[in-house]
Design a protein around this motif. Structure first.
Motif, mmCIF file in Angstrom:
data_model
loop_
_atom_site.group_PDB
_atom_site.id
_atom_site.type_symbol
_atom_site.label_atom_id
_atom_site.label_comp_id
_atom_site.label_asym_id
_atom_site.label_seq_id
_atom_site.Cartn_x
_atom_site.Cartn_y
_atom_site.Cartn_z
ATOM 1 N N ARG A 152 0.823 -1.201 0.000
ATOM 2 C CA ARG A 152 0.000 0.000 0.000
ATOM 3 C C ARG A 152 0.863 1.260 0.000
ATOM 4 O O ARG A 152 1.885 1.321 0.685
ATOM 5 C CB ARG A 152 -0.924 0.013 1.219
ATOM 6 C CG ARG A 152 -1.806 1.258 1.299
ATOM 7 C CD ARG A 152 -2.659 1.251 2.533
ATOM 8 N NE ARG A 152 -3.332 2.520 2.738
ATOM 9 C CZ ARG A 152 -4.085 2.821 3.782
ATOM 10 N NH1 ARG A 152 -4.279 1.914 4.743
ATOM 11 N NH2 ARG A 152 -4.664 4.007 3.904
ATOM 12 N N CYS A 169 -11.371 -3.416 -0.828
ATOM 13 C CA CYS A 169 -10.210 -4.005 -0.161
ATOM 14 C C CYS A 169 -10.698 -5.009 0.877
ATOM 15 O O CYS A 169 -11.261 -4.632 1.911
ATOM 16 C CB CYS A 169 -9.365 -2.925 0.496
ATOM 17 S SG CYS A 169 -8.699 -1.724 -0.677
ATOM 18 N N ASP A 193 -4.728 -3.664 5.600
ATOM 19 C CA ASP A 193 -3.373 -3.303 5.199
ATOM 20 C C ASP A 193 -2.465 -3.087 6.394
ATOM 21 O O ASP A 193 -1.298 -2.766 6.228
ATOM 22 C CB ASP A 193 -3.402 -2.018 4.357
ATOM 23 C CG ASP A 193 -4.130 -2.226 3.045
ATOM 24 O OD1 ASP A 193 -3.829 -3.217 2.368
ATOM 25 O OD2 ASP A 193 -5.004 -1.415 2.718
ATOM 26 N N ARG A 220 -7.165 3.675 -3.027
ATOM 27 C CA ARG A 220 -5.810 3.384 -2.585
ATOM 28 C C ARG A 220 -4.958 2.914 -3.750
ATOM 29 O O ARG A 220 -5.439 2.214 -4.642
ATOM 30 C CB ARG A 220 -5.818 2.311 -1.487
ATOM 31 C CG ARG A 220 -6.448 2.749 -0.186
ATOM 32 C CD ARG A 220 -6.510 1.613 0.818
ATOM 33 N NE ARG A 220 -7.138 2.037 2.073
ATOM 34 C CZ ARG A 220 -7.421 1.211 3.082
ATOM 35 N NH1 ARG A 220 -7.128 -0.088 2.967
ATOM 36 N NH2 ARG A 220 -7.989 1.678 4.171
ATOM 37 N N TYR A 270 -1.685 0.676 -4.849
ATOM 38 C CA TYR A 270 -0.863 -0.453 -4.428
ATOM 39 C C TYR A 270 0.228 -0.692 -5.477
ATOM 40 O O TYR A 270 -0.007 -0.543 -6.682
ATOM 41 C CB TYR A 270 -1.699 -1.728 -4.271
ATOM 42 C CG TYR A 270 -2.706 -1.671 -3.149
ATOM 43 C CD1 TYR A 270 -2.409 -2.190 -1.890
ATOM 44 C CD2 TYR A 270 -3.966 -1.105 -3.348
ATOM 45 C CE1 TYR A 270 -3.342 -2.144 -0.854
ATOM 46 C CE2 TYR A 270 -4.905 -1.052 -2.329
ATOM 47 C CZ TYR A 270 -4.571 -1.573 -1.090
ATOM 48 O OH TYR A 270 -5.491 -1.508 -0.060
#
Length: 282
Positions: free
Chosen positions: A37, A166, A170, A196, A198
């Motif tokens: 992340r 997700c 994380d 987000r 990644y």
């Protein structure tokens, strides 16, 4: 080549004692870090939330925190915990609009166990401290020193996910060191984002443990630098004189892959040719 490149017994002057580092154990690693992340800055996170997507451009290792602790169930061995901090740059995908640059932080932790050898001695060092009294001694734990050599990671892939998509946690990066926070112009968004970024990174590293040792080594003679110190070398020199010493780049004027007479008419020409012409047939 130095005249002392090949040591002869007659050349030895004396044996001296030196203090240096001994490598007790080492290992190398090739890590593929999947779906790491990226914690974006405030402005970058706002841009990503409104963009169609993003593609990671580069990753730079900005710091590695290393902690060494003895392994209680394995004598002479030490656990090395390493936390890597990366600066990630990415470009947004926004249709016909000009891509914007995103900047953020990625964090990866790993562990290695190496042999560090035991030593029961207590180590004290005397250091001069500016603005303080001299002569005090400081005790340090008698643990080996961990050294980590790392190349900047390679971006293997990247993806953007909505937070609601997700499925896994994380984790929490915890309290960031002040130096890491100062490496970014804005504060990092750690929570409350809509999307987000990644990345998957490939990283090569070497980890080793070192211990202070005292060795006796043979000596030849004291070494002195052969080169004299120059103040602003090249400045003040006649530019035409300097230019006259540059070899004419003849090969740059001819197409690559062709040979000249000095090459015996063979094609392509190797790097020993001073110039290149069209290939000549016998």
């Amino acid at each position: 080549m130095s005249e002392h490149s090949h040591c002869r017994p007659d050349d030895l002057r004396e044996a001296i004692s030196i203090h240096t580092k001994k490598v007790t154990d080492s290992c190398r690693d090739k890590d593929c870090i999947e779906d790491l992340r990226v914690y974006l800055t405030r402005e970058s996170q706002t841009i990503l939330d409104g963009a169609a997507g993003a593609k990671a451009r580069s990753a730079e290792l900005i710091y590695a925190y290393i902690d060494v602790e003895p392994v209680s169930f394995h004598r002479n061995h030490y656990c090395i915990d390493i936390t890597f901090y990366y600066r990630i740059l990415a470009d947004t995908v926004s249709g016909c609009a000009r891509p914007a640059t995103l900047c953020g932080l990625a964090v990866f932790s790993k562990r290695a166990i190496l042999c560090g050898e035991d030593s029961s001695a207590k180590i004290f060092t005397s250091d001069t401290v500016l603005g303080d009294s001299d002569g005090f001694t400081r005790r340090s734990f008698n643990h080996p020193t961990a050294v980590v050599e790392v190349l900047d990671p390679i971006i293997l892939s990247s993806k953007v996910r909505d937070v609601c998509d997700c499925s896994c946690s994380d984790g929490n990066i915890g309290q960031l060191p002040a130096g890491i926070q100062k490496a970014f112009e804005e504060e990092l968004v750690l929570s409350g984002e809509k999307r987000r970024l990644y990345v998957t990174l490939g990283q090569f590293s070497i980890i080793r443990l070192e211990r202070d040792v005292q060795l006796v080594v043979p000596t030849l003679e004291c070494g002195l630098p052969a080169k004299e110190c120059c103040d602003n070398p090249g400045y003040g020199e006649d530019p035409c004189e300097m230019f006259s010493r540059i070899e004419f780049p003849a090969r740059e004027f001819f197409p690559k892959g062709c040979s000249g007479p000095d090459c015996g008419g063979s094609c392509p020409c190797d790097d020993s040719c001073g110039y290149r012409t069209t290939c000549e047939k016998d």
